[in-house]
Design an enzyme around this catalytic site. Sequence first.
Site, short mmCIF file in Angstrom:
data_model
loop_
_atom_site.label_atom_id
_atom_site.label_comp_id
_atom_site.label_asym_id
_atom_site.label_seq_id
_atom_site.Cartn_x
_atom_site.Cartn_y
_atom_site.Cartn_z
N TYR A 32 56.90 37.11 49.54
CA TYR A 32 56.97 38.72 49.48
C TYR A 32 57.83 39.46 49.84
O TYR A 32 58.80 38.67 50.53
CB TYR A 32 55.47 39.26 50.13
CG TYR A 32 55.77 39.20 51.63
CD1 TYR A 32 55.66 38.25 52.60
CD2 TYR A 32 55.81 40.53 52.20
CE1 TYR A 32 56.11 38.45 53.91
CE2 TYR A 32 55.87 40.64 53.45
CZ TYR A 32 56.13 39.76 54.55
OH TYR A 32 56.36 39.93 55.93
N LEU A 203 63.80 36.27 60.36
CA LEU A 203 64.04 36.78 59.02
C LEU A 203 65.16 37.66 58.76
O LEU A 203 65.31 38.33 59.65
CB LEU A 203 62.56 37.37 58.46
CG LEU A 203 62.78 37.98 56.99
CD1 LEU A 203 62.55 37.07 56.27
CD2 LEU A 203 61.70 39.20 57.01
#
Length: 284
Positions: A32, A203
């Site tokens: 996503y 991330l």
Amino acid sequence: MSICFINGSFEDKSSASISIQDRGFNFSDGVYEVMSFQKNKIINFDKHIKRLDRSLNSLRIIKPMRNFKSLELIIKKLIKLNHLRDGFLYLQITRGSSSRNHLFPSLINPNIVIFTFSIKLDVKMIKNGVNVMLSDDLRWKRCDIKSISLLPNVLEKQNAHENGMYESWQKRDNLITEGSTSNAFIVNSKNEIQTHPANNYILGGVTRDTVIDLAKNSKFIVKEKAFTKSELFKCREAFLTSTTARILPVISVDNKKIFNGKPGEITKTLITKYNELIKSQSHE
Ligand code: PDD
């Protein structure tokens, strides 16, 4: 009525549906992105697309669109259909739908869903800063992939909330990796801006990346090196970054004040520079 984009068509969000055999639903087998838009312009679109492409390739999921230019057109149409100017969008791509089997199905079309949402920027939090707690990083070793498998993040965010904190900063081997929904920064005792390197343990945030560029352009020294818990408690400033929160000063960790317990000057400078950058990207 809120419109979403689902597998090639624009539909009413309240009635749009996806198969119960979607592999995202069954296995968290998907990726996503969360992007922001201002005055109908998608902020840092190229960086988000680069990361999306990398996430898809890492999981060997086929791209549902010919090229990313068509994705940009779809998003712009979605923003228009929802009569929005400023807001956020959630984009999810899963491997597709098929009968449940861990093995990748040989013939499968990915499922893509995009919807918009709004969150009000909390001016008080930007001005006064937020409180953070520490926790163990229980995640896997491919945190660089923006996978929809977010259980540890969800549990940590909830835990932080129930403890009256905005965020939980996770640590692995005594090194702070990142927050459950954001990247973690300090300004160390040498006045250097320090954050965990963009490797498989975090991330690589689009906001993180942008803030590092802004800081370097403003002649600050940026050190992409993980910091320890004791370095954190000796730092002069701390802040966190994400697409939805932008830059938030961190004024305490585990109920201990960071420096004087007030947002730091370098953090405030970066907030101003980041806001200017968003303004310049959304210039009409
Ligand atoms: N979260 N680290 C984690 C674990 C995140 O979930 C996020 C973003 C970030 C910051 O990345 P970026 O600057 O690209 O938003 C770092 C999004 C906003 C979310 O899941 O809602």
